[in-house]
Design a protein around this motif. Sequence first.
Motif, PDB file in Angstrom:
ATOM      1  N   VAL A 133      -2.712   5.079  -1.414  1.00 11.93           N
ATOM      2  CA  VAL A 133      -2.603   4.800  -2.853  1.00 11.93           C
ATOM      3  C   VAL A 133      -3.994   4.596  -3.459  1.00 11.93           C
ATOM      4  O   VAL A 133      -5.000   4.523  -2.749  1.00 11.93           O
ATOM      5  CB  VAL A 133      -1.661   3.597  -3.133  1.00 11.93           C
ATOM      6  CG1 VAL A 133      -0.208   3.997  -2.892  1.00 11.93           C
ATOM      7  CG2 VAL A 133      -2.030   2.390  -2.305  1.00 11.93           C
TER       8      VAL A 133
ATOM      9  N   SER B 243       2.037  -1.141  -7.346  1.00 16.47           N
ATOM     10  CA  SER B 243       2.545  -2.009  -8.417  1.00 16.47           C
ATOM     11  C   SER B 243       2.019  -3.437  -8.250  1.00 16.47           C
ATOM     12  O   SER B 243       1.806  -4.142  -9.235  1.00 16.47           O
ATOM     13  CB  SER B 243       4.066  -1.979  -8.453  1.00 16.47           C
ATOM     14  OG  SER B 243       4.582  -2.349  -7.202  1.00 16.47           O
TER      15      SER B 243
ATOM     16  N   ASN C 120      -5.559  -4.749  -1.958  1.00 20.17           N
ATOM     17  CA  ASN C 120      -4.627  -4.107  -2.896  1.00 20.17           C
ATOM     18  C   ASN C 120      -4.953  -4.570  -4.317  1.00 20.17           C
ATOM     19  O   ASN C 120      -4.254  -5.392  -4.915  1.00 20.17           O
ATOM     20  CB  ASN C 120      -3.181  -4.509  -2.572  1.00 20.17           C
ATOM     21  CG  ASN C 120      -2.701  -4.013  -1.237  1.00 20.17           C
ATOM     22  OD1 ASN C 120      -3.473  -3.988  -0.285  1.00 20.17           O
ATOM     23  ND2 ASN C 120      -1.439  -3.639  -1.146  1.00 20.17           N
TER      24      ASN C 120
ATOM     25  N   CYS D 209       4.633  -7.957  -3.955  1.00 20.88           N
ATOM     26  CA  CYS D 209       4.958  -6.551  -3.688  1.00 20.88           C
ATOM     27  C   CYS D 209       6.458  -6.349  -3.901  1.00 20.88           C
ATOM     28  O   CYS D 209       7.268  -7.049  -3.282  1.00 20.88           O
ATOM     29  CB  CYS D 209       4.580  -6.197  -2.254  1.00 20.88           C
ATOM     30  SG  CYS D 209       5.302  -4.632  -1.752  1.00 20.88           S
TER      31      CYS D 209
ATOM     32  N   HIS E 277       8.237  -5.557  -0.464  1.00 21.79           N
ATOM     33  CA  HIS E 277       8.395  -6.642   0.518  1.00 21.79           C
ATOM     34  C   HIS E 277       9.217  -7.819  -0.004  1.00 21.79           C
ATOM     35  O   HIS E 277       9.746  -8.600   0.788  1.00 21.79           O
ATOM     36  CB  HIS E 277       7.026  -7.103   1.021  1.00 21.79           C
ATOM     37  CG  HIS E 277       6.387  -6.075   1.919  1.00 21.79           C
ATOM     38  ND1 HIS E 277       5.623  -5.040   1.422  1.00 21.79           N
ATOM     39  CD2 HIS E 277       6.458  -5.890   3.263  1.00 21.79           C
ATOM     40  CE1 HIS E 277       5.235  -4.269   2.427  1.00 21.79           C
ATOM     41  NE2 HIS E 277       5.717  -4.761   3.552  1.00 21.79           N
TER      42      HIS E 277
ATOM     43  N   GLU F  99       3.185  -9.805   3.285  1.00 23.34           N
ATOM     44  CA  GLU F  99       3.549  -9.698   1.866  1.00 23.34           C
ATOM     45  C   GLU F  99       4.982 -10.154   1.641  1.00 23.34           C
ATOM     46  O   GLU F  99       5.445 -10.238   0.504  1.00 23.34           O
ATOM     47  CB  GLU F  99       3.395  -8.254   1.378  1.00 23.34           C
ATOM     48  CG  GLU F  99       1.950  -7.822   1.237  1.00 23.34           C
ATOM     49  CD  GLU F  99       1.805  -6.352   0.926  1.00 23.34           C
ATOM     50  OE1 GLU F  99       2.790  -5.709   0.526  1.00 23.34           O
ATOM     51  OE2 GLU F  99       0.685  -5.830   1.087  1.00 23.34           O
TER      52      GLU F  99
ATOM     53  N   THR G 156       5.409   4.633  -4.599  1.00 22.21           N
ATOM     54  CA  THR G 156       4.114   5.235  -4.947  1.00 22.21           C
ATOM     55  C   THR G 156       3.446   5.865  -3.718  1.00 22.21           C
ATOM     56  O   THR G 156       2.820   6.921  -3.823  1.00 22.21           O
ATOM     57  CB  THR G 156       3.190   4.196  -5.611  1.00 22.21           C
ATOM     58  OG1 THR G 156       3.230   2.994  -4.844  1.00 22.21           O
ATOM     59  CG2 THR G 156       3.640   3.919  -7.028  1.00 22.21           C
ATOM     60  N   MET G 157       3.623   5.229  -2.554  1.00 21.08           N
ATOM     61  CA  MET G 157       3.148   5.871  -1.316  1.00 21.08           C
ATOM     62  C   MET G 157       3.873   7.212  -1.142  1.00 21.08           C
ATOM     63  O   MET G 157       3.304   8.182  -0.651  1.00 21.08           O
ATOM     64  CB  MET G 157       3.441   4.985  -0.106  1.00 21.08           C
ATOM     65  CG  MET G 157       2.523   3.805   0.049  1.00 21.08           C
ATOM     66  SD  MET G 157       0.985   4.310   0.866  1.00 21.08           S
ATOM     67  CE  MET G 157       0.147   2.740   0.988  1.00 21.08           C
TER      68      MET G 157
HETATM   69 FE1  SF4 Z   1       1.569  -1.756  -3.052  1.00 17.55          FE
HETATM   70 FE2  SF4 Z   1       3.433  -0.195  -1.961  1.00 17.55          FE
HETATM   71 FE3  SF4 Z   1       1.952  -1.792  -0.397  1.00 17.55          FE
HETATM   72 FE4  SF4 Z   1       3.777  -2.856  -2.015  1.00 17.55          FE
HETATM   73  S1  SF4 Z   1       4.166  -1.469  -0.288  1.00 17.55           S
HETATM   74  S2  SF4 Z   1       1.686  -3.558  -1.768  1.00 17.55           S
HETATM   75  S3  SF4 Z   1       3.647  -1.491  -3.803  1.00 17.55           S
HETATM   76  S4  SF4 Z   1       1.201  -0.071  -1.625  1.00 17.55           S
END
Ligand code: SF4
Length: 360
Positions: free
Chosen positions: A73, A100, A134, A222, A225, A250, A314-315
Amino acid sequence: MTLSIYDYATLTDEECDARIIAAKATLGERCVILGHHYQRNEVFKHADFSGDSLKLSKNAAESTAEFIVFCGVHFMAEVADILSRPNQIAILPDLAAGCSMADMANLMKVKQCWSELAQVLDVENEVTPVTYINSAADLKAFCGEHGGIVCTSSNAEKILNWSFSRREKILFFPDQHLGRNTAHRMGMDLDEMVVWNFTKPMGGLTVEQIKNAKMILWDGFCSVHQMFKPEHIDNFLAQHPETKVISHPECSLEVCQKSDFVGSTEFILNTVRASESGSRWLVGTELNLVNRLNEECPDKEVHFMSPMICMCSTMFRTDPQHLVWVLENLVAGHVVNQISVPEKEAILAKEALNSMLSVA
Ligand code: SF4
Ligand code: 13P
């Protein structure tokens, strides 16, 4: 002229596969592909290096390739740009691949928080700003400018120790859970931590609460998570009590407290891989990683913690179509989707990242 992504939209994954392999062969050592563990298989299999955020940031810093294609990302590609040499180019196959959680803190709000804290504390001497990796590059630069540091999910404890050895308080953003879980595991009481609600004046806190706090946790999380709940663990253990539970930090404190192990994506993979044949695991992190781990370990039972499908959307944006598009453009001599952090910001962000890399 650059090749258009629209000409790639109808390619099948198999067609992309063959063309990715061919483009990689043509580019040779000029290009390295980095893949985060949450990437889907169709993309992940093309990565030269895979890892968690810490490992991939080290890969980016050590790479000599002209092009670093980051299947991850946006903040990860920014880190690659900051840590690589000036003539190297970081590329994110789909520019819409953000995070996000990273977006839950921005420079305006963090500066506002810092100046509000300054009404109550001697911030430059009392508070270390710590940003989770992040986060946007300008927040890493903010930390660099104010004697702060970056952390990842795999080095957070060492980074908090470093920070507390310098100043007595930490402002931790954007993920409250990583901050809380780490500090709590280090022995800090929950009543020494407060949550800064960035929508309220003074974070919604009293002067006394701010003065008494050791950890000021940004109200971010997150969305993937937060889907894992303690009852998911309870329900599973009721049926299979011998199960080992492993979660990403997370996740909420309640989930982490019910877990046998807590750690980064790389830690989760290594722990389950190294476990006894026949063991059963309940894993609280993103679905692509858990599915791959399950396939990789047929001698173990690997279960996803939530009854819901929790994928990082998004990943997931990085698909083989975008990957082949950026690679074939490089073969044709065009750079598309370059991630370039403004120089002034990059210098300060690099200070905070290098502090992290020197600690862990
Ligand atoms: Fe960000 Fe996706 Fe990781 Fe959550 S899982 S912290 S939204 S990259
Ligand atoms: P890791 O550093 O553990 O890979 O975590 C990155 C991330 O975004 C988890 O949501």
